[in-house]
Scaffold this motif. Sequence first.
Motif, PDB file in Angstrom:
ATOM      1  N   ASN A 144       0.795  -1.232   0.000  1.00 56.27           N
ATOM      2  CA  ASN A 144       0.000   0.000   0.000  1.00 56.27           C
ATOM      3  C   ASN A 144       0.823   1.276   0.000  1.00 56.27           C
ATOM      4  O   ASN A 144       0.351   2.324   0.454  1.00 56.27           O
ATOM      5  CB  ASN A 144      -0.991   0.030   1.165  1.00 56.27           C
ATOM      6  CG  ASN A 144      -2.211  -0.838   0.911  1.00 56.27           C
ATOM      7  OD1 ASN A 144      -2.452  -1.254  -0.219  1.00 56.27           O
ATOM      8  ND2 ASN A 144      -2.971  -1.103   1.952  1.00 56.27           N
ATOM      9  N   ALA A 180      -1.878   2.909  -4.059  1.00 53.22           N
ATOM     10  CA  ALA A 180      -3.238   2.521  -3.675  1.00 53.22           C
ATOM     11  C   ALA A 180      -3.896   1.556  -4.653  1.00 53.22           C
ATOM     12  O   ALA A 180      -5.017   1.119  -4.420  1.00 53.22           O
ATOM     13  CB  ALA A 180      -4.105   3.782  -3.547  1.00 53.22           C
ATOM     14  N   PRO A 240      -2.435   6.588  -1.477  1.00 51.10           N
ATOM     15  CA  PRO A 240      -2.899   5.950  -0.247  1.00 51.10           C
ATOM     16  C   PRO A 240      -3.520   6.938   0.739  1.00 51.10           C
ATOM     17  O   PRO A 240      -4.485   6.599   1.435  1.00 51.10           O
ATOM     18  CB  PRO A 240      -1.614   5.332   0.316  1.00 51.10           C
ATOM     19  CG  PRO A 240      -0.729   5.122  -0.878  1.00 51.10           C
ATOM     20  CD  PRO A 240      -1.013   6.289  -1.765  1.00 51.10           C
TER      21      PRO A 240
END
Length: 430
Positions: free
Chosen positions: A345, A348, A385
């Motif tokens: 992550n 994203a 993210p």
Amino acid sequence: MSSSPRFDRSHTDDLISFLAASPTPYHAVASAAERLEKAGFRQVDEGAEWDGTNGGKYVLRGGAIIAWYVPEGAGAHTPFRIVGAHTDSPNLRVKPLPDTGAYGWRQVAVEIYGGPLLNSWLDRDLGLAGRLSLRDGTTRLVNVSRPLLRVPQLAIHMDRSIYEKGLQLDKQKHMQPIWGLGDAREGDLISFLEEENGIAAGEVTGWDLMVHSIEPPAYLGRDEELLAGPRMDNLLSVHAATAALAAAAHAGDLSYIPVLAAFDHEENGSQSDTGADGPLLGSVLERSVFARGGSYEDKARAFAGTVCLSSDTGHAVHPNYAERHDPTHHPRANGGPILKVNVNNRYATDGSGRAVFVDACERAGVPYQHFVSNNAMPCGTTIGPITAARHGIKTVDIGVAILSMHSARELCGSDDPHLLASALTAFLEG
């Protein structure tokens, strides 16, 4: 000159103008706003009551801009399609007490912003730009784009260890630029900027100033297949997203509300009132829903169907350091935009997000590539993210592959800016 059939030189020519006119985030958002105004957008004041009318609108705050287009027939719960980017780049920024010097040299005290390749700032002709805050509460954008400063490198004769240890630069001692001869005088730099910009002496009470290379962007190579220039990370994406939003606003029937979200301070963590980790985007989208008569339920429905493409530059395979890249993922210049993936992550992107991006590229007739980091190398990150976590919206990380990221002068393929803009336009049009 040979080039691919997709190469729209007019777009890249305009990117060159955009980069040259945008030495700071404040100039970048002003340049973006100017293009949006020509496309029929209008600025709205955050302190005023908003109306629910259709059309293009934008908010400016510092080095950030949020722009959106409400099409005819849009409901309060109509989802958004967002292109996110950032306006800041690593550089050298002027300290609160800027006047310094030693041994007969006058210098400007600077602080290191973000993670620049320090060596790329050595022995360049540098200008100075930013914003000045005045006593009357207004601000003034300034840009001294002529040779003004220089960070001189130490002669090889005085540091033979470079051959064995490489260049070692101390951020405090070695990066203070010179700008003249004589003794440092308090207030000298700001007095110079007041005089240079027709401002009365003593009127400047605050400043956000940064150094920039004055060498203009330029096509490079035998066939001009490459583009060299400053601040491509990430003004290349800001420019492409601005062009895509202007195009989407004139596309006709839209099933989404297209949005440009260009933030400041990505290079130092995004935690500011104009950064992606601040409330600006959420506030603007929520107020847009409410201005159209929507409720909290309408906002939740709109966000549930919203998708964001976080567009930031990535790494093209480097011919001199290919072992630093993943052995099966080698993004190339002029190969089209890259889809950035990291299972931890740092980006994203997930499988469903990838499908949205692939659909946009296919509808635009644009090739695309994949980027993942070498498992033995740490992976960078983006606003992607942060945007996904803060607003609970599906986010996909993409961008253009470049070389020399975080240098004072970066390099990309000259086709890629247009290919990115075409993919972003298809995405915003839905």
